[in-house]
Design a protein around this motif. Structure first.
Motif, PDB file in Angstrom:
ATOM      1  N   TYR A 138       0.873  -1.173   0.000  1.00 27.10           N
ATOM      2  CA  TYR A 138       0.000   0.000   0.000  1.00 27.10           C
ATOM      3  C   TYR A 138       0.901   1.211   0.000  1.00 27.10           C
ATOM      4  CZ  TYR A 138      -3.017   3.583   2.093  1.00 27.10           C
ATOM      5  OH  TYR A 138      -3.702   4.735   2.368  1.00 27.10           O
ATOM      6  N   LEU A 156       1.043   5.697  -0.505  1.00 29.12           N
ATOM      7  CA  LEU A 156       0.500   7.033  -0.770  1.00 29.12           C
ATOM      8  C   LEU A 156       1.404   7.665  -1.813  1.00 29.12           C
ATOM      9  CD1 LEU A 156      -0.299   8.221   2.851  1.00 29.12           C
ATOM     10  CD2 LEU A 156      -1.931   7.572   1.078  1.00 29.12           C
ATOM     11  N   THR A 188      -1.984  13.574  -3.676  1.00 26.17           N
ATOM     12  CA  THR A 188      -1.539  12.333  -3.050  1.00 26.17           C
ATOM     13  C   THR A 188      -2.725  11.395  -2.913  1.00 26.17           C
ATOM     14  OG1 THR A 188       0.216  13.465  -1.832  1.00 26.17           O
ATOM     15  CG2 THR A 188      -0.470  11.298  -1.023  1.00 26.17           C
ATOM     16  N   ARG A 189      -2.582  10.201  -3.471  1.00 23.86           N
ATOM     17  CA  ARG A 189      -3.680   9.228  -3.446  1.00 23.86           C
ATOM     18  C   ARG A 189      -3.169   7.873  -2.977  1.00 23.86           C
ATOM     19  NH1 ARG A 189      -4.377  12.239  -8.210  1.00 23.86           N
ATOM     20  NH2 ARG A 189      -6.375  13.327  -8.339  1.00 23.86           N
ATOM     21  N   PRO A 190      -4.049   7.061  -2.380  1.00 23.20           N
ATOM     22  CA  PRO A 190      -3.648   5.720  -1.936  1.00 23.20           C
ATOM     23  C   PRO A 190      -3.816   4.690  -3.048  1.00 23.20           C
ATOM     24  CG  PRO A 190      -5.868   6.175  -1.189  1.00 23.20           C
ATOM     25  CD  PRO A 190      -5.403   7.397  -1.923  1.00 23.20           C
ATOM     26  N   TYR A 191      -2.892   3.752  -3.080  1.00 20.91           N
ATOM     27  CA  TYR A 191      -2.940   2.666  -4.054  1.00 20.91           C
ATOM     28  C   TYR A 191      -2.576   1.357  -3.358  1.00 20.91           C
ATOM     29  CZ  TYR A 191      -2.940   6.304  -7.628  1.00 20.91           C
ATOM     30  OH  TYR A 191      -3.263   7.390  -8.393  1.00 20.91           O
ATOM     31  N   TRP A 192      -3.162   0.271  -3.850  1.00 24.80           N
ATOM     32  CA  TRP A 192      -2.836  -1.081  -3.387  1.00 24.80           C
ATOM     33  C   TRP A 192      -2.193  -1.874  -4.506  1.00 24.80           C
ATOM     34  CZ3 TRP A 192      -3.280  -3.007   1.487  1.00 24.80           C
ATOM     35  CH2 TRP A 192      -4.080  -2.322   2.403  1.00 24.80           C
TER      36      TRP A 192
END
Length: 120
Positions: free
Chosen positions: A96, A98, A106-110
């Motif tokens: 995971y 940011l 800024t975005r979260p990714y998996w």
């Protein structure tokens, strides 16, 4: 489009080692923080390790002294070195992150997840 692509993992005997990689691709300015999580069959996903933008690391008690999270900013890649593996480390591991993209949002990714199996 930003993506996190994981590699590594597999089958290892107890006491063995593996290294997981999580590479970010796309229009990336920086990785502002990253975690590794894991999910064993029938259990909730739990946090294993984290690293901040400044490089501060934290670990779950179950993996302290055995796992190491690190990052290569030039490669936009985060790693999880796992040593002295135990059968209870068997799980699907997810990264995971940011990520700050070219819009400076800024975005979260998996990541897609990778299986780690510790068995003799």
């Amino acid at each position: 489009q930003v993506q996190l692509v994981q590699s590594g993992g597999g089958l290892v005997q107890p006491g063995g080692s593996l290294r997981l990689s999580c590479a970010a691709s796309g229009s990336i300015v920086s990785i502002d923080g990253a975690n590794w999580h894991r999910q064993a069959p029938g259990k909730a996903r739990t946090l294993v390790a984290s690293i901040t933008r400044g490089g501060t690391t934290n670990y779950a008690e179950a993996v302290k002294g055995r796992f190491t999270i690190s990052r290569d900013s030039a490669k936009n890649t985060v790693y999880l070195q796992m040593n002295s593996l135990k059968p209870e480390d068997t799980a699907i591991y997810y990264c995971y992150a940011l990520i700050r993209d070219e819009t400076y949002e800024t975005r979260p990714y998996w990541g897609q997840g990778t299986q780690v199996t510790v068995s003799s």
